[in-house]
Structure formats: structure tokens, C-alpha cells
Design a protein around this motif. Structure first.
Motif, mmCIF file in Angstrom:
data_model
loop_
_atom_site.group_PDB
_atom_site.id
_atom_site.type_symbol
_atom_site.label_atom_id
_atom_site.label_comp_id
_atom_site.label_asym_id
_atom_site.label_seq_id
_atom_site.Cartn_x
_atom_site.Cartn_y
_atom_site.Cartn_z
ATOM 1 N N UNK A 3 -31.266 -71.115 25.622
ATOM 2 C CA UNK A 3 -31.349 -71.725 26.954
ATOM 3 C C UNK A 3 -30.042 -71.618 27.737
ATOM 4 N N UNK A 4 -28.920 -71.731 27.046
ATOM 5 C CA UNK A 4 -27.617 -71.611 27.711
ATOM 6 C C UNK A 4 -27.440 -70.200 28.281
ATOM 7 N N UNK A 5 -27.812 -69.184 27.490
ATOM 8 C CA UNK A 5 -27.689 -67.805 27.957
ATOM 9 C C UNK A 5 -28.669 -67.512 29.085
ATOM 10 N N UNK A 10 -29.672 -66.426 34.946
ATOM 11 C CA UNK A 10 -30.235 -66.794 36.248
ATOM 12 C C UNK A 10 -29.152 -67.068 37.281
ATOM 13 N N UNK A 11 -27.985 -67.523 36.822
ATOM 14 C CA UNK A 11 -26.898 -67.844 37.746
ATOM 15 C C UNK A 11 -25.977 -66.651 38.020
ATOM 16 N N UNK A 12 -26.175 -65.557 37.325
ATOM 17 C CA UNK A 12 -25.305 -64.386 37.498
ATOM 18 C C UNK A 12 -25.319 -63.931 38.952
ATOM 19 N N UNK A 13 -24.142 -63.679 39.487
ATOM 20 C CA UNK A 13 -24.028 -63.225 40.864
ATOM 21 C C UNK A 13 -23.934 -64.344 41.876
ATOM 22 N N UNK A 14 -24.186 -65.564 41.464
ATOM 23 C CA UNK A 14 -24.122 -66.689 42.390
ATOM 24 C C UNK A 14 -22.759 -67.392 42.337
ATOM 25 N N UNK A 15 -21.966 -67.037 41.351
ATOM 26 C CA UNK A 15 -20.655 -67.659 41.206
ATOM 27 C C UNK A 15 -19.585 -66.718 41.747
ATOM 28 N N UNK A 26 -23.611 -60.993 24.916
ATOM 29 C CA UNK A 26 -24.457 -62.020 24.305
ATOM 30 C C UNK A 26 -25.806 -62.101 25.017
ATOM 31 N N UNK A 27 -25.787 -62.046 26.344
ATOM 32 C CA UNK A 27 -27.032 -62.092 27.118
ATOM 33 C C UNK A 27 -27.889 -60.874 26.797
ATOM 34 N N UNK A 28 -27.290 -59.705 26.794
ATOM 35 C CA UNK A 28 -28.030 -58.463 26.523
ATOM 36 C C UNK A 28 -28.615 -58.471 25.122
ATOM 37 N N UNK A 29 -27.833 -58.890 24.134
ATOM 38 C CA UNK A 29 -28.344 -58.937 22.765
ATOM 39 C C UNK A 29 -29.495 -59.925 22.629
ATOM 40 N N UNK A 30 -29.415 -61.035 23.326
ATOM 41 C CA UNK A 30 -30.511 -61.997 23.294
ATOM 42 C C UNK A 30 -31.770 -61.410 23.927
ATOM 43 N N UNK A 31 -31.601 -60.702 25.038
ATOM 44 C CA UNK A 31 -32.739 -60.033 25.671
ATOM 45 C C UNK A 31 -33.336 -58.969 24.749
ATOM 46 N N UNK A 32 -32.484 -58.216 24.064
ATOM 47 C CA UNK A 32 -32.971 -57.204 23.125
ATOM 48 C C UNK A 32 -33.723 -57.840 21.963
ATOM 49 N N UNK A 33 -33.249 -58.992 21.485
ATOM 50 C CA UNK A 33 -33.960 -59.705 20.414
ATOM 51 C C UNK A 33 -35.361 -60.111 20.883
#
Length: 51
Positions: A3-5, A10-15, A26-33
């Protein structure tokens, strides 16, 4: 997906400041999983990618 990732994705690009490379890995590996579970097929992940 963790959930943290997911929240970070979802917030990427807004900061103002971009995420560090390690966070993106970490995000990419979670998506690949998740993708692996969805398709039920093994696939190759490049072992040369360093965090």
C-alpha cells in the motif's frame, strides 16, 4: 502491491522533488510481482540492475 508503494506510485509527478532511483526500483519490482501472479508465467528480470 504494498500500500505504501502504491500510494507513492499514484503521487508520482505531483511532488516538487522526484523519487530516488531506489524507490522507483521498489515500485517496479512490486508491479512485476503483481504481473507475475496475474499472468502465471515466469519471466526474466535483469540481475545487473542494482538498487
Amino acid at each position: 502491491m504494498n500500500l505504501e508503494l502504491e500510494e507513492k506510485l499514484w503521487k508520482a509527478g505531483k511532488q516538487e522533488q522526484a523519487y530516488r532511483k531506489e524507490i522507483w526500483y521498489k515500485i517496479i519490482n512490486s508491479l512485476l510481482d503483481d504481473f507475475h501472479q496475474f499472468v502465471g508465467q515466469d519471466f526474466h528480470r535483469d540481475p545487473e540492475i542494482k538498487y
